[in-house]
Enzyme design. Structure first.
Site, PDB file in Angstrom:
ATOM      1  N   GLY A  20     -45.422 -18.271 -39.487  1.00 10.97           N
ATOM      2  CA  GLY A  20     -44.763 -19.546 -39.240  1.00 10.97           C
ATOM      3  C   GLY A  20     -43.319 -19.551 -39.715  1.00 10.97           C
ATOM      4  N   THR A  21     -43.083 -18.927 -40.857  1.00  9.11           N
ATOM      5  CA  THR A  21     -41.732 -18.906 -41.416  1.00  9.11           C
ATOM      6  C   THR A  21     -40.760 -18.220 -40.463  1.00  9.11           C
ATOM      7  OG1 THR A  21     -42.591 -18.925 -43.663  1.00  9.11           O
ATOM      8  CG2 THR A  21     -40.348 -18.092 -43.374  1.00  9.11           C
ATOM      9  N   GLN A  50     -49.245 -26.811 -39.126  1.00 10.25           N
ATOM     10  CA  GLN A  50     -50.400 -27.540 -39.662  1.00 10.25           C
ATOM     11  C   GLN A  50     -51.186 -28.263 -38.570  1.00 10.25           C
ATOM     12  OE1 GLN A  50     -51.818 -27.379 -42.526  1.00 10.25           O
ATOM     13  NE2 GLN A  50     -50.243 -26.267 -43.640  1.00 10.25           N
ATOM     14  N   SER A  89     -48.881 -20.553 -36.846  1.00  3.53           N
ATOM     15  CA  SER A  89     -49.170 -19.454 -37.766  1.00  3.53           C
ATOM     16  C   SER A  89     -50.664 -19.167 -37.787  1.00  3.53           C
ATOM     17  CB  SER A  89     -48.694 -19.836 -39.168  1.00  3.53           C
ATOM     18  OG  SER A  89     -49.104 -18.869 -40.110  1.00  3.53           O
ATOM     19  N   HIS A 137     -52.663 -17.690 -40.146  1.00  5.05           N
ATOM     20  CA  HIS A 137     -53.495 -17.837 -41.341  1.00  5.05           C
ATOM     21  C   HIS A 137     -53.751 -19.294 -41.727  1.00  5.05           C
ATOM     22  CE1 HIS A 137     -50.633 -18.811 -44.750  1.00  5.05           C
ATOM     23  NE2 HIS A 137     -49.756 -18.454 -43.835  1.00  5.05           N
ATOM     24  N   THR A 139     -42.404  -3.160 -33.370  1.00  7.07           N
ATOM     25  CA  THR A 139     -43.787  -2.971 -32.912  1.00  7.07           C
ATOM     26  C   THR A 139     -44.650  -4.108 -33.429  1.00  7.07           C
ATOM     27  OG1 THR A 139     -43.439  -0.595 -32.942  1.00  7.07           O
ATOM     28  CG2 THR A 139     -45.731  -1.355 -32.889  1.00  7.07           C
ATOM     29  N   CYS A 169     -45.864 -23.002 -51.906  1.00  4.39           N
ATOM     30  CA  CYS A 169     -44.665 -22.281 -52.328  1.00  4.39           C
ATOM     31  C   CYS A 169     -43.957 -22.985 -53.475  1.00  4.39           C
ATOM     32  CB  CYS A 169     -43.722 -22.073 -51.152  1.00  4.39           C
ATOM     33  SG  CYS A 169     -43.955 -23.227 -49.816  1.00  4.39           S
TER      34      CYS A 169
HETATM   35  C1  LIG Z   1     -47.508 -22.619 -44.003  1.00  7.65           C
HETATM   36  C2  LIG Z   1     -46.474 -23.345 -43.216  1.00  7.65           C
HETATM   37  C3  LIG Z   1     -45.386 -22.657 -42.657  1.00  7.65           C
HETATM   38  C4  LIG Z   1     -45.152 -21.174 -42.904  1.00  7.65           C
HETATM   39  O1  LIG Z   1     -46.079 -20.359 -42.257  1.00  7.65           O
HETATM   40  P1  LIG Z   1     -46.299 -18.849 -42.779  1.00  7.65           P
HETATM   41  O2  LIG Z   1     -47.119 -18.222 -41.699  1.00  7.65           O
HETATM   42  O3  LIG Z   1     -47.034 -18.960 -44.074  1.00  7.65           O
HETATM   43  O4  LIG Z   1     -44.972 -18.225 -42.927  1.00  7.65           O
HETATM   44  C5  LIG Z   1     -44.487 -23.375 -41.902  1.00  7.65           C
HETATM   45  N1  LIG Z   1     -44.635 -24.689 -41.691  1.00  7.65           N
HETATM   46  C6  LIG Z   1     -45.669 -25.378 -42.203  1.00  7.65           C
HETATM   47  C7  LIG Z   1     -45.789 -26.839 -41.918  1.00  7.65           C
HETATM   48  C8  LIG Z   1     -46.621 -24.737 -42.988  1.00  7.65           C
HETATM   49  O5  LIG Z   1     -47.631 -25.429 -43.500  1.00  7.65           O
END
Ligand SMILES: *Cc1c(COP(=O)(O)O)cnc(C)c1O
Length: 404
Positions: free
Chosen positions: A71-72, A179, A199, A201, A237, A325
């Protein structure tokens, strides 16, 4: 001691079917999806199957999905990439003040590169008013980024209404749906979004995979140089095992959306009722109804959230002070501050984010644990104890003493 995990907004356990699907790509099927021999071709087939699964989750075309490391990275690619690609048309961006740091910090970074950024404050429930977004738009505005649902308090934004106003002004619209994905139905067309981040996970997929939906024909400057992968938007990759798991987890979440919220809503209501009803000095953070079915964020007056989380951990319960975080730091949550809480109140919050494996009995266990913990960590108040818990001498033993 039974363990209870109520921190699913930080990360989720891997869906067993996702693990099973990943296994061959960590062993025999090790080919590079870009190779033209049979190893490569079968890897490519798996990559494209996952792309289709993510596209279905979002209501997009497969060629609009760019795989990233999470997500980041998806948020970075969207904000930096879209802003830089439109730089010549204007230099103003609009974000909400309660975005994830992977959006907010990119806003700050772009400010150092000559962009101007407006950070819109939400109301006390964490809601952004679409009209507020429209009012902030100027002729210079090139990009608006508003999250679909907040990770700390769970408030769900009126994304469709915001998208309509933004697109009417021919401004790019990005949505951090990390989310929301797997919890709410998503249709990028209805949202009128040009970019959407997800994301793996956070939806029972593996760590280290994510995706950016990028609407067909949208120009976006890559963060990295180095190859033709992912239509040049993201060279390198692909992390195929993780992406395969991501696809399976996304497909599962997509087909179980209603079942999942039907499971979670009563749990959320039960936990909320017990915490707000049985412990005084507690208040709900986040919107009472427009909120993720799994998220309960509670302010505990007079208690450091950090201390409560540590004491819960001793009891085998994993919860969190807002964003993962920000754990380990003592900074008050920017989300709570933006929602009008004082710095003290912002440090008194605990987030319980529920998931598939949680049960109603576990919600009782969490409430009981807090009834034991609260009286021992709250500073002594004359006469009236803040919590009506019947402590029965269970305090002590494994207590983590409040540091405040
Ligand atoms: C966890 C989260 C991210 C970051 O995702 P990662 O895959 O952990 O880098 C971004 N935005 C929101 C709202 C999140 O909860």
């Amino acid at each position: 001691m039974s363990r209870i995990y109520v921190d699913h907004n930080s990360t989720t356990p891997l869906l067993p079917e996702a693990l099973a699907a990943m296994q061959p790509y960590l062993t025999d099927q090790f080919g590079n999806p870009s190779s033209i021999h049979r190893w490569g071709r079968s890897a490519h087939v798996a990559l494209e199957a996952a792309r289709t699964q993510i596209a279905h989750l979002l209501g997009a075309f497969p060629d609009e999905i760019i795989f990233t490391s999470g997500g980041t990275e998806a948020n970075n690619l969207a904000l930096q990439g879209l802003a830089e690609a439109r730089r010549s048309r204007g230099r103003h961006l609009i974000l909400s003040a309660i975005e994830h740091l992977s959006v907010l910090d990119v806003g700050r970074l772009l400010e150092t590169r000559g962009f101007r950024v407006s950070y819109l404050p939400p109301d006390r429930d964490g809601l952004i008013d679409p009209q507020q977004v429209a009012d902030a738009c100027t002729d210079e505005t090139i990009l608006v980024s508003i999250m679909a649902a907040n990770n700390e308090v769970g408030t769900i934004q009126p994304i469709e209404a915001i998208g309509r106003l933004v697109k009417a002004r021919d401004i790019l619209f990005h949505v951090d749906a990390v989310q929301a994905a797997g919890k709410l139905p998503i249709d990028v067309g209805r949202w009128q979004a040009d970019g959407v981040s997800v994301s793996a996970h956070k939806l029972y997929g593996p760590k280290g995979a994510g995706a950016l939906y990028l609407r067909r024909g949208t120009s976006c400057q890559p963060l990295l140089a180095g190859g033709h992968h992912e239509q040049r938007f993201r060279p390198g990759t692909e992390n195929l095992p993780a992406i395969v798991g991501f696809g399976v987890a996304a497909a599962y979440a997509h087909s179980h959306l209603e079942q999942e919220s039907a499971h979670l809503l009563p749990l959320r209501a039960h936990l909320e009722r017990r915490l707000l009803g049985e412990c005084s000095g507690t208040a709900l953070n986040g919107h009472p109804t427009r909120r993720l079915a799994n998220t309960v964020n509670i302010g505990f007056e007079g208690c450091a959230g950090e201390t409560l989380v540590m004491n819960l951990d001793v009891e085998g319960i994993a919860a969190s002070v807002g964003a993962a975080c920000s754990s380990g730091s003592i900074e008050p949550s920017h989300v709570q501050l933006a929602m009008g809480r004082t710095p003290e109140q912002a440090l008194e919050c605990v987030r319980f984010s529920l998931g598939r494996a949680n049960t109603i009995e576990q919600m009782d266990d969490v409430a009981e644990a807090l009834r034991r913990i609260l009286p021992r960590v709250r500073p002594a108040r004359p006469a009236a104890s803040l919590c009506e818990a019947n402590v029965r001498g269970e305090a002590g033993g494994a207590a983590v003493v409040a540091a405040s």
